[in-house]
Design an enzyme around this catalytic site. Structure first.
Site, PDB file in Angstrom:
ATOM      1  N   HIS A  29      12.452   1.009   3.296  1.00 38.90           N
ATOM      2  CA  HIS A  29      11.788  -0.009   4.107  1.00 38.90           C
ATOM      3  C   HIS A  29      12.281  -1.427   3.839  1.00 38.90           C
ATOM      4  O   HIS A  29      12.172  -2.276   4.718  1.00 38.90           O
ATOM      5  CB  HIS A  29      10.271   0.092   3.938  1.00 38.90           C
ATOM      6  CG  HIS A  29       9.673   1.256   4.679  1.00 38.90           C
ATOM      7  ND1 HIS A  29      10.037   2.560   4.422  1.00 38.90           N
ATOM      8  CD2 HIS A  29       8.777   1.320   5.699  1.00 38.90           C
ATOM      9  CE1 HIS A  29       9.367   3.367   5.229  1.00 38.90           C
ATOM     10  NE2 HIS A  29       8.593   2.651   6.018  1.00 38.90           N
ATOM     11  N   LYS A  60       0.598  11.294   1.082  1.00 37.38           N
ATOM     12  CA  LYS A  60       0.171   9.893   1.253  1.00 37.38           C
ATOM     13  C   LYS A  60      -1.257   9.693   0.747  1.00 37.38           C
ATOM     14  O   LYS A  60      -1.549   8.696   0.081  1.00 37.38           O
ATOM     15  CB  LYS A  60       0.293   9.450   2.713  1.00 37.38           C
ATOM     16  CG  LYS A  60      -0.117   7.985   2.864  1.00 37.38           C
ATOM     17  CD  LYS A  60       0.662   7.211   3.857  1.00 37.38           C
ATOM     18  CE  LYS A  60       0.302   5.725   3.814  1.00 37.38           C
ATOM     19  NZ  LYS A  60       0.761   4.984   4.957  1.00 37.38           N
ATOM     20  N   ARG A  89     -16.334 -10.450  10.696  1.00 36.56           N
ATOM     21  CA  ARG A  89     -15.988 -10.163   9.283  1.00 36.56           C
ATOM     22  C   ARG A  89     -15.902  -8.665   8.988  1.00 36.56           C
ATOM     23  O   ARG A  89     -16.082  -8.227   7.855  1.00 36.56           O
ATOM     24  CB  ARG A  89     -16.979 -10.824   8.326  1.00 36.56           C
ATOM     25  CG  ARG A  89     -16.972 -12.321   8.438  1.00 36.56           C
ATOM     26  CD  ARG A  89     -17.406 -12.994   7.159  1.00 36.56           C
ATOM     27  NE  ARG A  89     -17.159 -14.409   7.267  1.00 36.56           N
ATOM     28  CZ  ARG A  89     -17.956 -15.266   7.891  1.00 36.56           C
ATOM     29  NH1 ARG A  89     -19.074 -14.839   8.440  1.00 36.56           N
ATOM     30  NH2 ARG A  89     -17.651 -16.530   7.952  1.00 36.56           N
ATOM     31  N   ARG A  93       2.157   3.082  -5.045  1.00 31.86           N
ATOM     32  CA  ARG A  93       2.255   3.021  -3.580  1.00 31.86           C
ATOM     33  C   ARG A  93       3.576   2.401  -3.125  1.00 31.86           C
ATOM     34  O   ARG A  93       4.038   2.642  -2.010  1.00 31.86           O
ATOM     35  CB  ARG A  93       1.055   2.245  -3.001  1.00 31.86           C
ATOM     36  CG  ARG A  93       0.975   2.366  -1.493  1.00 31.86           C
ATOM     37  CD  ARG A  93      -0.306   1.833  -0.908  1.00 31.86           C
ATOM     38  NE  ARG A  93      -0.247   1.965   0.543  1.00 31.86           N
ATOM     39  CZ  ARG A  93      -1.277   1.878   1.357  1.00 31.86           C
ATOM     40  NH1 ARG A  93      -2.477   1.663   0.886  1.00 31.86           N
ATOM     41  NH2 ARG A  93      -1.118   2.016   2.663  1.00 31.86           N
ATOM     42  N   GLU A 126      -1.270  -1.264  -3.452  1.00 31.11           N
ATOM     43  CA  GLU A 126       0.177  -1.327  -3.733  1.00 31.11           C
ATOM     44  C   GLU A 126       0.511  -2.176  -4.955  1.00 31.11           C
ATOM     45  O   GLU A 126       1.289  -3.118  -4.903  1.00 31.11           O
ATOM     46  CB  GLU A 126       0.915  -1.862  -2.496  1.00 31.11           C
ATOM     47  CG  GLU A 126       2.398  -1.495  -2.517  1.00 31.11           C
ATOM     48  CD  GLU A 126       3.115  -1.791  -1.199  1.00 31.11           C
ATOM     49  OE1 GLU A 126       2.736  -1.200  -0.180  1.00 31.11           O
ATOM     50  OE2 GLU A 126       4.031  -2.607  -1.218  1.00 31.11           O
ATOM     51  N   GLU A 167       9.633   9.262   8.525  1.00 30.05           N
ATOM     52  CA  GLU A 167       8.638   9.117   7.446  1.00 30.05           C
ATOM     53  C   GLU A 167       8.381  10.471   6.763  1.00 30.05           C
ATOM     54  O   GLU A 167       8.122  10.523   5.570  1.00 30.05           O
ATOM     55  CB  GLU A 167       7.331   8.514   7.994  1.00 30.05           C
ATOM     56  CG  GLU A 167       7.485   7.176   8.741  1.00 30.05           C
ATOM     57  CD  GLU A 167       7.691   5.938   7.839  1.00 30.05           C
ATOM     58  OE1 GLU A 167       7.904   6.093   6.628  1.00 30.05           O
ATOM     59  OE2 GLU A 167       7.658   4.813   8.387  1.00 30.05           O
ATOM     60  N   HIS A 220      13.141  -2.930   7.167  1.00 30.40           N
ATOM     61  CA  HIS A 220      12.387  -4.067   7.710  1.00 30.40           C
ATOM     62  C   HIS A 220      13.313  -5.245   8.011  1.00 30.40           C
ATOM     63  O   HIS A 220      13.121  -5.970   8.983  1.00 30.40           O
ATOM     64  CB  HIS A 220      11.298  -4.510   6.728  1.00 30.40           C
ATOM     65  CG  HIS A 220      10.093  -3.610   6.750  1.00 30.40           C
ATOM     66  ND1 HIS A 220       9.073  -3.705   5.850  1.00 30.40           N
ATOM     67  CD2 HIS A 220       9.753  -2.596   7.600  1.00 30.40           C
ATOM     68  CE1 HIS A 220       8.148  -2.794   6.133  1.00 30.40           C
ATOM     69  NE2 HIS A 220       8.544  -2.107   7.177  1.00 30.40           N
ATOM     70  N   ASN A 256       7.751   2.663   0.085  1.00 35.92           N
ATOM     71  CA  ASN A 256       8.654   1.698   0.724  1.00 35.92           C
ATOM     72  C   ASN A 256      10.123   2.117   0.655  1.00 35.92           C
ATOM     73  O   ASN A 256      11.002   1.331   1.010  1.00 35.92           O
ATOM     74  CB  ASN A 256       8.493   0.308   0.081  1.00 35.92           C
ATOM     75  CG  ASN A 256       7.120  -0.253   0.314  1.00 35.92           C
ATOM     76  OD1 ASN A 256       6.527  -0.003   1.352  1.00 35.92           O
ATOM     77  ND2 ASN A 256       6.593  -0.982  -0.656  1.00 35.92           N
ATOM     78  N   HIS A 290      10.979   1.602  14.853  1.00 33.84           N
ATOM     79  CA  HIS A 290      10.726   1.502  13.412  1.00 33.84           C
ATOM     80  C   HIS A 290      11.324   2.697  12.653  1.00 33.84           C
ATOM     81  O   HIS A 290      12.042   2.539  11.675  1.00 33.84           O
ATOM     82  CB  HIS A 290       9.216   1.396  13.168  1.00 33.84           C
ATOM     83  CG  HIS A 290       8.844   1.456  11.718  1.00 33.84           C
ATOM     84  ND1 HIS A 290       9.108   0.428  10.839  1.00 33.84           N
ATOM     85  CD2 HIS A 290       8.266   2.444  10.975  1.00 33.84           C
ATOM     86  CE1 HIS A 290       8.686   0.761   9.627  1.00 33.84           C
ATOM     87  NE2 HIS A 290       8.168   1.988   9.679  1.00 33.84           N
ATOM     88  N   LYS A 296      -3.270   0.062   5.620  1.00 39.10           N
ATOM     89  CA  LYS A 296      -2.462  -1.158   5.764  1.00 39.10           C
ATOM     90  C   LYS A 296      -2.483  -1.560   7.221  1.00 39.10           C
ATOM     91  O   LYS A 296      -2.154  -0.764   8.098  1.00 39.10           O
ATOM     92  CB  LYS A 296      -1.016  -0.884   5.366  1.00 39.10           C
ATOM     93  CG  LYS A 296      -0.716  -1.099   3.909  1.00 39.10           C
ATOM     94  CD  LYS A 296       0.797  -1.080   3.758  1.00 39.10           C
ATOM     95  CE  LYS A 296       1.234  -1.175   2.337  1.00 39.10           C
ATOM     96  NZ  LYS A 296       2.690  -1.114   2.220  1.00 39.10           N
TER      97      LYS A 296
END
Ligand SMILES: NC(=O)c1ccc[n+]([C@@H]2O[C@H](COP(=O)([O-])OP(=O)(O)OC[C@H]3O[C@@H](n4cnc5c(N)ncnc54)[C@H](O)[C@@H]3O)[C@@H](O)[C@H]2O)c1
Length: 368
Positions: free
Chosen positions: A250, A229, A123, A243, A239, A187, A254, A247, A268, A145
């Site tokens: 993206h 960031k 956990r 935030r 997000e 980025e 993606h 993206n 990527h 993330k």
């Protein structure tokens, strides 16, 4: 302690520091709070990094700490259930307890996978990021993330799990391939478009030096990116608003990665160059920005000899398939595709697409 800059990601009890220096990987434990309180340490990296940079493990780390090590294959394919299970089983086999620290030395792929594993094992185990690619140093190692991919889309399975610290040592980048350095630049360029026109102008003058890893310029670009960031993540960890600006490029990117099957053919960062190009072109198509904004983007990348069109990568996608994948992205809300578009460099806008036909027409024209 070697000299370094420190930024803070302020998230209450989950706050942590980002350390940025030239060769701070040589003394990692100096940058991990209460290191002595951990019962044991497991270092996770990939085989490619070990091969290119054996001294990282055999010389510097061994001098400082006692640790178990796990090396995974490299590549986007490890962001999968198969490798998530494999890494978790390998760590559990070491009979770890809750006071175990995981140290991830790798690019964004490994960081996303190890971050997710660390949030699941017993956990939650503490983990530290030592990003070893430009992309990971400027983006993925910061912000918590974590995730793996699904056949339905990129990063669809994951968690938020903040690291205990991020240790950015720019000397580690010396063994990185030119292609991976360029991919990381995507980025950096993204940050300028979503938040800082002056930074973009600086990149126009200094981008070549950054991708040649010219020390001062590269360090400046990394610091600037981490600063932007960390500010955004400190305001909006999960997000819910600001935030989302990260993206930019993206939602398109993606979709392209999912369609091309997360293969070596397209990294990527390369998908993000194409994604930002399409987002800017769509911004101009909707008259949200002037054509000159798009031209500034393309002329900057031409100057750096970086590809940004699907055709540059020999990729053909039908409009229907592209749209289907964009709908599957996490950025869909109430059945509407959410896009980050650009009004001007440094001025992003969030757009819920009321009329999908507009995007469909745009893609039809763009993909023919
Ligand atoms: N979590 C986030 O917030 C976030 C943000 C952006 C991107 N990402 C993810 O990051 C991933 C891309 O990361 P990436 O571009 O770092 O790719 P990557 O992790 O696949 O690394 C690229 C290649 O570089 C090699 N490598 C790593 N360090 C090296 C070194 N120092 N010397 C030589 N070779 C080295 C790796 O073995 C690999 O072959 C994508 O999966 C993307 O979704 C996550």
């Amino acid at each position: 302690m070697n000299s370094c800059d420190i930024y803070k990601v302020s998230l209450g009890i989950n706050s942590y520091k980002i350390f940025i220096g030239k060769d701070i990987h040589k003394s990692i434990t100096n940058y991990i709070s209460y290191y002595k309180n951990y019962s044991r340490t497991v270092v996770i990296s990939d085989k490619n990094i070990l091969e290119k940079n054996p001294s990282l493990f055999n010389k510097y780390l061994k001098k400082q700490i006692k640790f178990d090590q796990i090396f995974l294959p490299q590549g986007e394919k490890i962001k999968s259930f198969k490798y998530l299970e494999l890494i978790i089983e390998k760590i559990l086999k070491l009979e770890v307890d809750r006071d175990t620290l995981l140290i991830c030395i790798g690019g964004g792929v490994l960081g996303d996978l190890v971050g997710l594993a660390s949030s699941l094992i017993l956990r939650g185990l503490d983990f530290v990021q030592v990003p070893s690619t430009l992309l990971a140093q400027v983006d993925s190692s910061v912000g918590g993330k974590t995730g793996i991919n699904s056949k339905y889309g990129k990063n669809l399975i994951g968690s938020f799990k903040q690291p205990k610290s991020v240790i950015i040592s720019t000397d580690i980048l010396k063994t990185l391939s030119k292609r991976d350095i360029n991919a990381g630049y995507a980025e950096i360029l993204k940050y300028s478009f979503i938040s800082d026109k002056k930074f973009f102008n600086w990149l126009v003058d200094n981008g070549k030096k950054v991708i040649s890893l010219h020390s001062e310029s590269c360090v400046y670009a990394i610091k600037k990116s981490c600063f932007i960031k960390s500010k955004i993540v400190s305001i909006d960890e999960k997000e819910k608003g600001m935030r989302e600006l990260l993206n930019f490029g993206h939602t398109f990117g993606h979709a392209i990665e999912a369609i091309t099957g997360y293969k070596e053919k397209l990294k990527h960062g390369e998908a993000i160059f194409i994604g930002m190009y399409l987002a800017l072109k769509f911004s101009a198509f909707l008259k949200i920005c002037k054509k000159e904004v798009l031209e500034k983007y393309t002329s900057h990348l031409k100057n750096l000899k970086i590809n940004y069109k699907l055709s540059d990568y020999n990729i053909r996608i039908s409009q229907e398939r592209f749209l289907r994948h964009m709908r599957f992205d996490k950025k869909v809300k109430n059945n509407k595709i959410k896009l980050i578009l650009i009004k001007d460099i440094g001025s992003p806008v969030r757009l819920f697409l009321e009329n999908e036909k507009l995007l469909s027409n745009f893609l039809k024209n763009e993909l023919k």
